[in-house]
Design a protein around this motif. Sequence first.
Motif, PDB file in Angstrom:
ATOM      1  N   LEU A 169      79.716  57.899  46.238  1.00 39.68           N
ATOM      2  CA  LEU A 169      79.663  59.055  47.110  1.00 39.68           C
ATOM      3  C   LEU A 169      78.305  59.900  46.859  1.00 39.68           C
ATOM      4  O   LEU A 169      78.189  60.652  47.674  1.00 39.68           O
ATOM      5  N   GLY A 170      77.451  59.497  45.886  1.00 42.06           N
ATOM      6  CA  GLY A 170      76.375  60.420  45.548  1.00 42.06           C
ATOM      7  C   GLY A 170      76.406  60.526  44.062  1.00 42.06           C
ATOM      8  O   GLY A 170      77.101  60.044  43.356  1.00 42.06           O
ATOM      9  N   ASP A 171      75.114  61.112  43.615  1.00 41.56           N
ATOM     10  CA  ASP A 171      74.938  61.382  42.180  1.00 41.56           C
ATOM     11  C   ASP A 171      75.147  62.644  41.604  1.00 41.56           C
ATOM     12  O   ASP A 171      75.008  63.812  42.591  1.00 41.56           O
ATOM     13  N   VAL A 172      75.498  63.140  40.495  1.00 38.96           N
ATOM     14  CA  VAL A 172      76.340  64.247  40.090  1.00 38.96           C
ATOM     15  C   VAL A 172      75.373  64.446  38.916  1.00 38.96           C
ATOM     16  O   VAL A 172      75.399  63.693  38.116  1.00 38.96           O
ATOM     17  N   PRO A 173      74.734  65.657  39.097  1.00 38.98           N
ATOM     18  CA  PRO A 173      73.874  66.209  37.908  1.00 38.98           C
ATOM     19  C   PRO A 173      74.571  66.495  36.620  1.00 38.98           C
ATOM     20  O   PRO A 173      75.877  66.725  36.681  1.00 38.98           O
ATOM     21  N   VAL A 174      73.990  65.814  35.403  1.00 41.99           N
ATOM     22  CA  VAL A 174      74.822  66.092  34.230  1.00 41.99           C
ATOM     23  C   VAL A 174      73.967  66.923  33.181  1.00 41.99           C
ATOM     24  O   VAL A 174      72.626  66.807  33.049  1.00 41.99           O
ATOM     25  N   SER A 175      74.595  68.013  32.659  1.00 42.61           N
ATOM     26  CA  SER A 175      73.710  68.943  31.863  1.00 42.61           C
ATOM     27  C   SER A 175      73.423  68.324  30.639  1.00 42.61           C
ATOM     28  O   SER A 175      74.335  67.369  30.174  1.00 42.61           O
ATOM     29  N   ARG A 176      72.420  68.436  29.925  1.00 44.77           N
ATOM     30  CA  ARG A 176      72.267  68.202  28.683  1.00 44.77           C
ATOM     31  C   ARG A 176      73.385  68.301  27.696  1.00 44.77           C
ATOM     32  O   ARG A 176      73.552  67.209  26.867  1.00 44.77           O
ATOM     33  N   ARG A 177      74.025  69.513  27.681  1.00 41.94           N
ATOM     34  CA  ARG A 177      75.087  69.607  26.562  1.00 41.94           C
ATOM     35  C   ARG A 177      76.303  68.708  27.079  1.00 41.94           C
ATOM     36  O   ARG A 177      77.078  68.515  26.085  1.00 41.94           O
ATOM     37  N   CYS A 178      76.473  68.358  28.136  1.00 41.16           N
ATOM     38  CA  CYS A 178      77.820  67.534  28.570  1.00 41.16           C
ATOM     39  C   CYS A 178      77.323  66.084  28.364  1.00 41.16           C
ATOM     40  O   CYS A 178      78.503  65.208  28.688  1.00 41.16           O
ATOM     41  N   ALA A 179      75.961  65.674  28.221  1.00 41.27           N
ATOM     42  CA  ALA A 179      75.663  64.178  28.303  1.00 41.27           C
ATOM     43  C   ALA A 179      76.358  63.409  27.306  1.00 41.27           C
ATOM     44  O   ALA A 179      76.866  62.318  27.447  1.00 41.27           O
ATOM     45  N   ARG A 180      76.465  63.910  26.164  1.00 45.29           N
ATOM     46  CA  ARG A 180      77.214  63.088  24.868  1.00 45.29           C
ATOM     47  C   ARG A 180      78.558  62.759  25.347  1.00 45.29           C
ATOM     48  O   ARG A 180      78.916  61.827  24.919  1.00 45.29           O
ATOM     49  N   VAL A 181      79.156  64.055  25.707  1.00 42.64           N
ATOM     50  CA  VAL A 181      80.662  63.660  25.822  1.00 42.64           C
ATOM     51  C   VAL A 181      80.925  62.768  27.069  1.00 42.64           C
ATOM     52  O   VAL A 181      81.909  62.141  26.804  1.00 42.64           O
ATOM     53  N   LEU A 182      80.049  62.821  28.022  1.00 40.50           N
ATOM     54  CA  LEU A 182      80.184  61.956  29.045  1.00 40.50           C
ATOM     55  C   LEU A 182      79.953  60.389  28.650  1.00 40.50           C
ATOM     56  O   LEU A 182      80.781  59.557  29.138  1.00 40.50           O
ATOM     57  N   ARG A 183      79.015  60.293  27.934  1.00 38.01           N
ATOM     58  CA  ARG A 183      78.946  58.948  27.496  1.00 38.01           C
ATOM     59  C   ARG A 183      79.847  58.302  26.525  1.00 38.01           C
ATOM     60  O   ARG A 183      80.389  57.443  26.852  1.00 38.01           O
ATOM     61  N   GLU A 184      80.457  59.367  25.806  1.00 36.23           N
ATOM     62  CA  GLU A 184      81.706  58.925  24.755  1.00 36.23           C
ATOM     63  C   GLU A 184      83.004  58.583  25.756  1.00 36.23           C
ATOM     64  O   GLU A 184      83.635  57.442  25.661  1.00 36.23           O
TER      65      GLU A 184
END
Length: 252
Positions: A223-238
Amino acid sequence: MTAGLSVLAVDDVPPALAELCRLLNENPDVSDVASAGDALSALRMIQNGRYDAVFLDIAMPGLDGMELASLLSRMNEAPVIVFVTAYEQHAVAAFGIGAVDYLLKPVRAERLAEALARVNRVIPDARPAPEGPDAMAALPVESDGRTRYVRRTDVHYVEAHGDYVRLHAVSGVHEVRMPISRLEEYWEPAGFLRVHRGFLVALAAVRELRSDSVGGLLAHTDLGDVPVSRRCARVLREKLLAAAKSGQLGRR
């Protein structure tokens, strides 16, 4: 059988108070309804009795509803607060105080039932409480005098928009009056992650991670692209790696 809720209705306008009491009395989740015509009287009643919830008007002479709610929030066994008002602009402050819902007048029976369901979810001895992932499994969306329900499992991501959130779901984009921080509390156990100050994303809806034109990270959903902040990127990848290992990734 579990006893119903004991509720106090507070409004300085007698016809509005009478109508609210009528609706509360007609709801099967409510066993007892008391009323007060001003905030000071309500405060005395709460200090001298026990109420599961207070349905509270905001604009009242003397001590107003916000001030009363602030006082109640300091009590050890405070009743649950639901605001009932004609004004939209206090919603953010109301949820900040800890209210579980914010009803606009005139109140409809089905909307009141939703508020009472939320009250039941936060009162441990009122009804068996659902586990975290079941909290707010569907949200009511009001438009043109109609109410429809959007299931959490149909939502791919959530976008903050002022005093509202926008639910990006398979059925379209729907606005709900609620701060994104409050929705995060309810939906995080069900697999939603705050990836940006203004966005929540369903981990199961993420197809892949992409880079934008300036090197930022995007979580791509159908449904679309969601921006990911730098500080949240690591947690999201995990989280995505864990979801992939458990077979939960890409199920939407």
